[in-house]
Design an enzyme around this catalytic site. Structure first.
Site, PDB file in Angstrom:
ATOM      1  N   SER A  17       0.809  -1.227   0.000  1.00 15.91           N
ATOM      2  CA  SER A  17       0.000   0.000   0.000  1.00 15.91           C
ATOM      3  C   SER A  17       0.838   1.271   0.000  1.00 15.91           C
ATOM      4  CB  SER A  17      -0.966   0.004   1.192  1.00 15.91           C
ATOM      5  OG  SER A  17      -0.263  -0.194   2.397  1.00 15.91           O
ATOM      6  N   ASP A  66      -4.291  -9.710   6.783  1.00 14.28           N
ATOM      7  CA  ASP A  66      -3.292  -9.452   7.816  1.00 14.28           C
ATOM      8  C   ASP A  66      -2.304 -10.609   7.811  1.00 14.28           C
ATOM      9  OD1 ASP A  66      -1.855  -9.169  10.173  1.00 14.28           O
ATOM     10  OD2 ASP A  66      -3.581  -8.418  11.307  1.00 14.28           O
ATOM     11  N   VAL A  67      -1.055 -10.351   7.434  1.00 18.17           N
ATOM     12  CA  VAL A  67      -0.093 -11.469   7.308  1.00 18.17           C
ATOM     13  C   VAL A  67       0.244 -12.098   8.661  1.00 18.17           C
ATOM     14  CG1 VAL A  67       0.922 -10.622   5.145  1.00 18.17           C
ATOM     15  CG2 VAL A  67       2.007 -10.031   7.342  1.00 18.17           C
ATOM     16  N   SER A 145      16.525  -6.698   6.474  1.00 20.89           N
ATOM     17  CA  SER A 145      17.059  -5.368   6.799  1.00 20.89           C
ATOM     18  C   SER A 145      18.550  -5.530   7.093  1.00 20.89           C
ATOM     19  CB  SER A 145      16.374  -4.815   8.050  1.00 20.89           C
ATOM     20  OG  SER A 145      17.139  -3.749   8.598  1.00 20.89           O
ATOM     21  N   TYR A 158      13.260  -5.811  16.365  1.00 16.83           N
ATOM     22  CA  TYR A 158      13.249  -5.700  14.897  1.00 16.83           C
ATOM     23  C   TYR A 158      14.443  -6.449  14.305  1.00 16.83           C
ATOM     24  CZ  TYR A 158      13.218  -3.371  10.296  1.00 16.83           C
ATOM     25  OH  TYR A 158      13.205  -3.096   8.942  1.00 16.83           O
ATOM     26  N   LYS A 162      14.443  -9.745  11.732  1.00 14.20           N
ATOM     27  CA  LYS A 162      15.080  -9.756  10.408  1.00 14.20           C
ATOM     28  C   LYS A 162      16.219 -10.783  10.356  1.00 14.20           C
ATOM     29  CE  LYS A 162      12.481  -6.505   8.594  1.00 14.20           C
ATOM     30  NZ  LYS A 162      11.558  -6.788   7.481  1.00 14.20           N
ATOM     31  N   ILE A 191      16.013   3.475   3.630  1.00 16.80           N
ATOM     32  CA  ILE A 191      15.291   3.779   2.394  1.00 16.80           C
ATOM     33  C   ILE A 191      14.253   4.852   2.719  1.00 16.80           C
ATOM     34  CG2 ILE A 191      13.894   2.792   0.508  1.00 16.80           C
ATOM     35  CD1 ILE A 191      16.693   1.452   0.754  1.00 16.80           C
TER      36      ILE A 191
HETATM   37  P1  NAP Z   1       6.032   1.225   5.481  1.00 15.01           P
HETATM   38  O1  NAP Z   1       6.136   2.425   4.617  1.00 15.01           O
HETATM   39  O2  NAP Z   1       5.721   1.401   6.925  1.00 15.01           O
HETATM   40  O3  NAP Z   1       4.982   0.194   4.826  1.00 15.01           O
HETATM   41  C1  NAP Z   1       4.707  -1.014   5.469  1.00 15.01           C
HETATM   42  C2  NAP Z   1       3.768  -1.838   4.614  1.00 15.01           C
HETATM   43  O4  NAP Z   1       3.522  -3.089   5.308  1.00 15.01           O
HETATM   44  C3  NAP Z   1       2.415  -1.168   4.419  1.00 15.01           C
HETATM   45  O5  NAP Z   1       1.956  -1.447   3.109  1.00 15.01           O
HETATM   46  C4  NAP Z   1       1.515  -1.868   5.449  1.00 15.01           C
HETATM   47  O6  NAP Z   1       0.161  -1.923   5.036  1.00 15.01           O
HETATM   48  C5  NAP Z   1       2.114  -3.273   5.429  1.00 15.01           C
HETATM   49  N1  NAP Z   1       1.789  -4.051   6.628  1.00 15.01           N
HETATM   50  C6  NAP Z   1       2.176  -3.803   7.910  1.00 15.01           C
HETATM   51  N2  NAP Z   1       1.674  -4.750   8.730  1.00 15.01           N
HETATM   52  C7  NAP Z   1       0.986  -5.616   7.938  1.00 15.01           C
HETATM   53  C8  NAP Z   1       0.248  -6.805   8.182  1.00 15.01           C
HETATM   54  N3  NAP Z   1       0.120  -7.304   9.413  1.00 15.01           N
HETATM   55  N4  NAP Z   1      -0.345  -7.435   7.123  1.00 15.01           N
HETATM   56  C9  NAP Z   1      -0.227  -6.947   5.873  1.00 15.01           C
HETATM   57  N5  NAP Z   1       0.452  -5.823   5.575  1.00 15.01           N
HETATM   58  C10 NAP Z   1       1.041  -5.161   6.603  1.00 15.01           C
HETATM   59  O7  NAP Z   1       7.387   0.374   5.460  1.00 15.01           O
HETATM   60  P2  NAP Z   1       8.576   0.326   4.381  1.00 15.01           P
HETATM   61  O8  NAP Z   1       9.603   1.276   4.815  1.00 15.01           O
HETATM   62  O9  NAP Z   1       8.029   0.390   3.017  1.00 15.01           O
HETATM   63  O10 NAP Z   1       9.140  -1.137   4.694  1.00 15.01           O
HETATM   64  C11 NAP Z   1       8.794  -2.275   3.926  1.00 15.01           C
HETATM   65  C12 NAP Z   1       9.680  -3.443   4.332  1.00 15.01           C
HETATM   66  O11 NAP Z   1      11.057  -3.076   4.176  1.00 15.01           O
HETATM   67  C13 NAP Z   1       9.531  -3.847   5.802  1.00 15.01           C
HETATM   68  O12 NAP Z   1       9.632  -5.242   5.923  1.00 15.01           O
HETATM   69  C14 NAP Z   1      10.704  -3.168   6.468  1.00 15.01           C
HETATM   70  O13 NAP Z   1      11.095  -3.822   7.654  1.00 15.01           O
HETATM   71  C15 NAP Z   1      11.755  -3.281   5.386  1.00 15.01           C
HETATM   72  N6  NAP Z   1      12.838  -2.302   5.509  1.00 15.01           N
HETATM   73  C16 NAP Z   1      12.598  -0.967   5.409  1.00 15.01           C
HETATM   74  C17 NAP Z   1      13.663  -0.071   5.526  1.00 15.01           C
HETATM   75  C18 NAP Z   1      13.485   1.420   5.390  1.00 15.01           C
HETATM   76  O14 NAP Z   1      14.462   2.155   5.611  1.00 15.01           O
HETATM   77  N7  NAP Z   1      12.313   1.919   5.042  1.00 15.01           N
HETATM   78  C19 NAP Z   1      14.948  -0.553   5.767  1.00 15.01           C
HETATM   79  C20 NAP Z   1      15.155  -1.915   5.878  1.00 15.01           C
HETATM   80  C21 NAP Z   1      14.092  -2.786   5.733  1.00 15.01           C
HETATM   81  P3  NAP Z   1      -1.022  -1.227   5.904  1.00 15.01           P
HETATM   82  O15 NAP Z   1      -0.652   0.190   6.092  1.00 15.01           O
HETATM   83  O16 NAP Z   1      -2.252  -1.448   5.078  1.00 15.01           O
HETATM   84  O17 NAP Z   1      -1.034  -1.943   7.219  1.00 15.01           O
END
Ligand code: NAP
Length: 249
Positions: A17, A66-67, A145, A158, A162, A191
């Site tokens: 999303s 919900d995963v 991560s 966290y 990971k 990111i």
């Molecule tokens: P984000 O902007 O917070 O987006 C998180 C996404 O996960 C949203 O689409 C949310 O959907 C969904 N989500 C959360 N809980 C869920 C559940 N129980 N069931 C289904 N969907 C769920 O996060 P992001 O930064 O894009 O991160 C995405 C992935 O990359 C994550 O695994 C994160 O740990 C990893 N990551 C991110 C970074 C970074 O710097 N951003 C760095 C390393 C790793 P809803 O809003 O509809 O709940």
């Protein structure tokens, strides 16, 4: 660059999303894939992702699930199989984070982070793998991560979630390799997404100084790596954790 690379393939991206999930969905669609995005509550964000994918001519659909729930994940996957006949590519991207001192963490924080980030990966893989086995092909990509590789202060739970994904990825790759199913993970660095919106300007400047490439990554950097891992360009790569972090760790 990737046009047509994944034509005819069907991909499921959890957490599509916004953020990295949206970026992954976009690059997969550009490569010719039919993309199913999943979300938990952000319906308007999911619809926005679909609009973006439709504008570039991709076929896309959104599923609410919900995963953290085994049953909801299984039902979503069964519905996709019924409609599309297969899932060639599973991207386990849905994730949550919480920053704070370990001594302040609550039991509920452990449950929320582990159930979303780690059990969610188990839930989706467990329902998708039988279908991939019956087709004799598949690619699973787990979004980990850099903190799963090296651990982060104030993100202990966290990091554990990971790190668990990294071991899960390596183990499942060994088990499924003989069945022509590849399993890899991507370890992003910092990111540009909502997950980091709590950082102050000062935090951002300090963090960027720690990154050899001197900037945060973009969602498309992760999307491009997913396309590579989903395609035959990586056909001899499995069980790997690919770090995409501008050289930070
Ligand atoms: P984000 O902007 O917070 O987006 C998180 C996404 O996960 C949203 O689409 C949310 O959907 C969904 N989500 C959360 N809980 C869920 C559940 N129980 N069931 C289904 N969907 C769920 O996060 P992001 O930064 O894009 O991160 C995405 C992935 O990359 C994550 O695994 C994160 O740990 C990893 N990551 C991110 C970074 C970074 O710097 N951003 C760095 C390393 C790793 P809803 O809003 O509809 O709940």
């Amino acid at each position: 660059m990737y046009m047509g690379l994944l034509s005819g393939k069907v991909a499921l991206v959890t957490g599509g999303s916004r953020g990295i999930g949206r970026g992954i969905a976009l690059e997969l669609a550009k490569a010719g894939c039919s993309v199913i995005i999943n979300y938990r509550k952000d319906k308007s964000g999911a619809e926005e992702t679909l609009d973006i994918l439709n504008k570039i001519g991709g076929y896309a659909k959104a599923f609410k699930a919900d995963v953290r729930s085994y049953l909801e994940s299984k039902n979503m996957i069964e519905e996709i199989i019924k409609e599309f006949g297969k899932i060639d590519i599973l991207v386990n991207n849905a994730g949550v984070s919480k920053v704070g001192l370990f001594i302040d963490a609550k039991e509920e924080d452990w449950d929320e982070i582990i159930n979303t980030n780690l059990k969610g990966v188990f839930n989706c893989c467990h329902s998708v793998v039988p279908h991939m086995l019956s087709k004799g092909v598949g690619s699973i990509i787990n979004i980990s991560s850099m903190w799963g590789n090296v651990g982060a202060s104030c993100e202990v739970i966290y990091s554990a979630s990971k790190g668990g994904i990294n071991s899960f990825t390596k183990a499942l790759a060994k088990e499924l390799g003989p069945s022509n199913i590849r399993v890899n993970a991507i370890s992003p660095g910092v990111i540009n997404t909502d997950m980091n919106s709590w950082l102050s300007e000062e935090d951002v400047n300090e963090l960027q100084q720690e990154i050899p490439l001197c900037k945060f990554g973009e969602c498309e950097d992760i999307g491009n790596t997913v396309v590579f891992l989903a395609s035959d360009n990586s056909k001899y790569i499995t069980g790997q954790i690919i770090t995409v972090d501008g050289g930070m760790v």
